[in-house]
Design a protein around this motif. Structure first.
Motif, PDB file in Angstrom:
ATOM      1  N   ILE A 122       2.541  16.053  -1.234  1.00  0.00           N
ATOM      2  CA  ILE A 122       1.474  15.356  -0.455  1.00  0.00           C
ATOM      3  C   ILE A 122       0.199  15.867  -0.067  1.00  0.00           C
ATOM      4  N   VAL A 125      -1.917  15.661  -3.012  1.00  0.00           N
ATOM      5  CA  VAL A 125      -2.470  14.408  -3.226  1.00  0.00           C
ATOM      6  C   VAL A 125      -3.690  13.908  -2.188  1.00  0.00           C
ATOM      7  N   ASN A 126      -3.374  14.418  -0.862  1.00  0.00           N
ATOM      8  CA  ASN A 126      -4.370  14.204  -0.027  1.00  0.00           C
ATOM      9  C   ASN A 126      -5.695  15.129  -0.184  1.00  0.00           C
ATOM     10  N   LYS A 131       0.822  -1.275  -0.142  1.00  0.00           N
ATOM     11  CA  LYS A 131      -0.083   0.053   0.024  1.00  0.00           C
ATOM     12  C   LYS A 131       0.961   1.096   0.034  1.00  0.00           C
ATOM     13  N   ILE A 132       1.851   1.167   0.782  1.00  0.00           N
ATOM     14  CA  ILE A 132       2.913   2.117   0.909  1.00  0.00           C
ATOM     15  C   ILE A 132       3.512   2.472  -0.284  1.00  0.00           C
ATOM     16  N   GLU A 133       4.034   1.484  -0.961  1.00  0.00           N
ATOM     17  CA  GLU A 133       4.859   1.487  -2.087  1.00  0.00           C
ATOM     18  C   GLU A 133       3.868   1.915  -3.301  1.00  0.00           C
ATOM     19  N   ALA A 134       2.603   1.609  -3.323  1.00  0.00           N
ATOM     20  CA  ALA A 134       1.887   2.085  -4.395  1.00  0.00           C
ATOM     21  C   ALA A 134       1.514   3.480  -4.443  1.00  0.00           C
ATOM     22  N   LYS A 135       1.533   4.225  -3.070  1.00  0.00           N
ATOM     23  CA  LYS A 135       1.243   5.586  -2.864  1.00  0.00           C
ATOM     24  C   LYS A 135       2.356   6.301  -3.264  1.00  0.00           C
ATOM     25  N   ASN A 136       3.719   5.701  -2.866  1.00  0.00           N
ATOM     26  CA  ASN A 136       4.920   6.478  -3.226  1.00  0.00           C
ATOM     27  C   ASN A 136       5.092   6.467  -4.757  1.00  0.00           C
ATOM     28  N   ARG A 158      -7.694  13.198  -2.792  1.00  0.00           N
ATOM     29  CA  ARG A 158      -8.334  12.096  -2.179  1.00  0.00           C
ATOM     30  C   ARG A 158      -9.502  12.501  -1.384  1.00  0.00           C
ATOM     31  N   GLU A 200       2.693   6.590  -7.063  1.00  0.00           N
ATOM     32  CA  GLU A 200       1.807   7.525  -7.432  1.00  0.00           C
ATOM     33  C   GLU A 200       2.469   9.098  -7.403  1.00  0.00           C
ATOM     34  N   LEU A 201       3.118   9.450  -6.273  1.00  0.00           N
ATOM     35  CA  LEU A 201       3.727  10.455  -5.932  1.00  0.00           C
ATOM     36  C   LEU A 201       4.835  10.870  -6.957  1.00  0.00           C
TER      37      LEU A 201
END
Length: 97
Positions: A80, A83-84, A47-52, A87, A54-55
């Motif tokens: 960040i 992106v937040n 999950k963290i890797e997917a968000k990184n 969301r 995307e960033l």
């Protein structure tokens, strides 16, 4: 040699036998990776890797816009934040439907 099988091949010119010696840091890391805490964190890492990803890929965090640590921290913080906010907007739209 008690470890004759697998040590060398018959008819070889030389015979070698190697043993890997782990440092204290490697042994500590190996024990840590066997703990339930590490296994739980590893299960959630995707999950963290997917968000990184995307960033970096969609929002330009892969390239520094200015030099210096402060500027990179500022770029990361604003990215960040954006992106937040995106969301939050998606969640608001879903709630209204």
């Amino acid at each position: 040699c008690p470890s004759k099988e697998g040590c060398y091949k018959e008819g070889a010119q030389t015979k070698t036998y190697s043993v890997t010696i782990k440092s204290h840091e490697h042994l500590f890391q190996k024990r840590f990776q066997e703990t339930p805490y590490f296994k739980e964190m590893a299960r959630n890492r995707y999950k963290i890797e997917a968000k990184n990803a995307e960033l970096k890929q969609r929002h330009g965090l892969d390239v520094a816009r200015a030099s210096g640590l402060f500027n990179m921290e500022l770029q990361a913080a604003t990215t960040i934040f954006v992106v937040n906010m995106k969301r939050i907007m998606i969640l608001i739209d879903q709630k209204e439907e």
